[in-house]
Enzyme design. Structure first.
Site, PDB file in Angstrom:
ATOM      1  N   GLU A 186       0.868  -1.181   0.000  1.00 19.18           N
ATOM      2  CA  GLU A 186       0.000   0.000   0.000  1.00 19.18           C
ATOM      3  C   GLU A 186       0.897   1.220   0.000  1.00 19.18           C
ATOM      4  OE1 GLU A 186      -4.217  -0.912   2.172  1.00 19.18           O
ATOM      5  OE2 GLU A 186      -2.914   0.615   3.025  1.00 19.18           O
ATOM      6  N   ASP A 198      -5.768  10.578   9.231  1.00 19.80           N
ATOM      7  CA  ASP A 198      -4.510  10.012   9.712  1.00 19.80           C
ATOM      8  C   ASP A 198      -4.067  10.615  11.031  1.00 19.80           C
ATOM      9  OD1 ASP A 198      -3.588   8.058   7.728  1.00 19.80           O
ATOM     10  OD2 ASP A 198      -3.788   9.749   6.356  1.00 19.80           O
ATOM     11  N   TYR A 250     -11.076  -3.499   3.113  1.00 25.46           N
ATOM     12  CA  TYR A 250     -10.146  -3.066   4.162  1.00 25.46           C
ATOM     13  C   TYR A 250     -10.992  -2.774   5.397  1.00 25.46           C
ATOM     14  CZ  TYR A 250      -6.247  -0.376   6.270  1.00 25.46           C
ATOM     15  OH  TYR A 250      -5.255   0.105   7.085  1.00 25.46           O
TER      16      TYR A 250
END
Lengths: 266, 400
Positions: A49, A60, A175
């Site tokens: 990734e 994030d 995911y």
């Protein structure tokens, strides 16, 4: 046949789980990215990734935020990231590469141009954090036309009714975000992850990767017993951050090798 | 024009708006949408909101004829919608009350907010105190410096102010950090978003709460002058005060709507915060698709404005639509023009306006002389300038 499908099919046959490390492209500098990718593959990564740096990485935590800032300080654009993938492909025709990032760099480039360039460069899948399925039907279809998978996130808060809608739009793999919170947060509840992943399997035959919160060999092992793939993001980026430029490739390779052997241990 | 009815069910204003959020927050915005749609028509909710606005905020805010100012510049008569007279000194409280009432009904005891100039942070800290909620305000570290009085106010009100050191250390970075908090604490926390942007339902909900401004004005103007104004002028950062006064006027075709963006050092300099006037490209940030200041690679660029409240690279989706369908016009006023307008209002009317609102005023002063004395401009004076004393003193070379 897509590389992503091949990898998961082969692993399934041999009874193993995929290890998917994440690094931000251009971190610590653009010259290190391709060597890092090769080193991770050599140490047992099955899929890479590659983070596309963005000025405003809202999903994030601090570790990946700083990686984005380091990469942007080197003016790493989406075009340059695609160039890195093309460079990687010169020596590795098998390992799938998934780009992970935010919508705006893709919006700025335009879907068609992005998909064309990504396919030419050898990108296999795209995970765009702020494109939920509702907002990206056109994007998904353009990528599909170019043979690129769209990977979507599912989270602990995703309601059952919505899971189906998300997996219907997804290809390649799913995911599953194993934690509430931003990337790099702490405290993984393995039992909870297991029950959520089992519930997702009711809706899809796609492989399920689990990430967010995998920080050491023990959590990697625990997660590998639940999902089809273990995604290791912040931990890998932390290794990049803590290493000198001379040691970074070796250190990250060593980390991935440790995780690999933990996952493979019987 | 035909019936104006936006957004659609998915929160789209034409091509703008939507829900561009990470999956982790999709359930939260979806739940918020459901709850808001339920309560906005609930008579008890509406009555409580109206009660708070009247007895806590002090509404309706008056409309004031700035006669000396109008005389000095000549031409059109300038009227001011006095949002600066609200409790906490700006329009932000209207929305903060609305969202706090919703948070209360959703059982959330912790509220978070982003703030630029600090007015939304102060409004949120205020309502959190009023309703007994824990309050965390994210504020860019640079804004913490230039808006020190508001930081102190928030602390007095019991809020925790978190300086944000990432990125450009301004409003957009405060937004990023608030979103990260929300992702992490989604079950306990209500995000009181300050402007008419972000993921659906925020642009619609914030607009609805701020429409009290325009709804009042539509009643007050005929009382004052026997008709509606020729133009309504408001500053646009994210655009909540502007959409609040514009929206009730959208179908009044005789009323021109003018949004004033922050021209910073001038559009040509590139150092501004005017995505609409500066013809920024469409992009995705903070949960919605809007005109967005960015470089050719899609990275968000740092903006500049003398006014922290306008220092934001995007703009609410409804303004993007109003620009595209030509229902509103968007212009930019640079830092110097805003300061001149600030000085003029102090001097001629004894009113110290916020630097944000000074942009709207500056445009009125610019166009009034080109219009007849029978023309009427209604300026939304969205906030008062007490918070800007340090900034203005610094510009004038004065140490306080």
């Amino acid at each position: 046949m897509s590389r992503i499908r091949n990898v998961f099919a082969a692993l399934k046959q041999s009874g193993r789980k995929a290890l998917i490390p994440f690094v931000t492209a251009g971190d610590p500098n653009p010259e290190k990215t391709v060597p890092l990718m090769h080193a991770m593959v050599k140490s047992g990564a099955n899929l890479i990734e590659l983070g596309v740096p963005f000025s405003d990485p809202m999903a994030d935590g601090p570790v990946i935020q700083r990686a984005s800032e380091r990469a942007l300080a080197h003016h790493v654009t989406l075009r340059k990231v695609l160039g890195m993938v093309a460079e990687f492909r010169k020596q590795d025709a098998e390992t799938p590469v998934v780009l992970m990032g935010y919508a705006n760099p893709i919006e700025a480039m335009g879907y068609e141009q992005f998909a064309t360039m990504a396919a030419t460069s050898g990108v296999d899948g795209v995970l765009t954090v702020d494109y939920p399925p509702e907002e990206c039907a056109e994007f998904v279809s353009v990528l599909k036309r170019h043979g690129i998978d769209t990977i979507f996130l599912l989270s602990p808060t995703t309601e059952p009714a919505r899971v189906q809608r998300v997996v219907d739009a997804a290809s390649g793999f799913i995911y599953y975000v194993s934690l509430r919170g931003v990337t790099g947060a702490a405290n993984l509840d393995v039992a909870d992850v297991a029950s959520k992943v089992a519930a997702i399997r009711q809706h899809t035959a796609l492989p399920i990767g689990v990430g967010f919160g995998v920080r050491d060999a023990a959590t990697a092992k625990a997660i590998s017993e639940i999902g089809d793939a273990v995604v290791v993001g912040s931990r890998t980026v932390q290794e990049v951050e803590n290493s000198s430029e001379n040691d970074v490739v070796a250190n990250v390779g060593k980390l991935i090798a440790e995780l690999r052997s933990a996952i493979d241990a019987k | 024009m035909g019936k104006y009815d936006f957004p659609d069910a998915g929160g789209h204003f034409g091509q703008f708006g939507g829900i561009y959020m990470a999956e982790t927050l999709i359930p939260a915005v979806e739940e918020l949408r459901r709850q808001y749609l339920h309560f906005r028509d609930d008579p008890e909710f509406k009555a409580e909101f109206a009660h708070e606005l009247k007895y806590y905020v002090g509404r309706p805010s008056p409309i004031y004829h700035a006669k000396r100012l109008s005389e000095h510049f000549g031409g059109a008569q300038i009227y001011l919608k006095r949002e600066d007279l609200n409790h906490t000194g700006a329009h932000k409280i209207n929305n903060a009350i609305g969202q706090a009432l919703l948070a209360k009904r959703m059982g959330k005891k912790r509220v978070i907010a982003e703030t630029g100039a600090g007015m939304h942070g102060v409004a949120t800290a205020t309502v959190a105190a009023r309703f007994g909620m824990e309050c965390i305000v994210y504020m860019g570290a640079e804004d913490v410096q230039r808006q020190a009085p508001n930081v102190f106010r928030m602390k007095l009100l019991g809020a925790t102010v978190v300086p944000v050191e990432s990125g450009s250390r301004t409003l957009k970075d405060a937004c990023n950090e608030a979103i990260r908090d929300w992702v992490t604490n989604v079950e306990s926390t209500f995000y009181i978003f300050g402007t008419a942007a972000g993921p659906h339902p925020y642009p619609m909900m914030v607009r609805d709460f701020q429409c009290v401004i325009g709804n009042e004005a539509k009643v007050q103007m005929p009382e004052l002058i026997g008709r509606q104004p020729d133009a309504v002028i408001a500053c646009v950062g994210g655009g909540s005060n502007a959409i609040g006064i514009f929206h009730p006027y959208i179908e009044e075709e005789g009323v021109q709507l003018i949004g004033v963006e922050a021209g910073g050092h001038g559009i040509a300099s590139g150092q501004h915060a005017a995505p609409l006037t500066g013809n920024a490209k469409v992009g995705v940030l903070h949960g919605n698709k809007v005109y967005l200041m960015q470089d050719e690679d899609g990275q968000i660029i740092e903006t500049h404005s003398i006014s922290a409240g306008l220092d934001y690279p995007g703009v609410g989706p409804e303004h993007c639509l109003l620009k595209d369908i030509h229902r509103a016009q968007y212009v930019a006023i640079d830092d110097d023009e805003a300061i001149n307008a600030f000085d003029a209002l102090c001097k001629f009317e004894g009113i110290i306006p916020a630097l944000e609102s000074s942009h709207a005023l500056a445009h009125a002063i610019k166009i009034a002389p080109t219009m007849g004395k029978d023309k009427v401009l209604l300026v939304n004076l969205s906030g008062r300038g007490d918070k800007d004393m340090n900034t203005v003193a610094r510009i004038k070379g004065i140490t306080l």
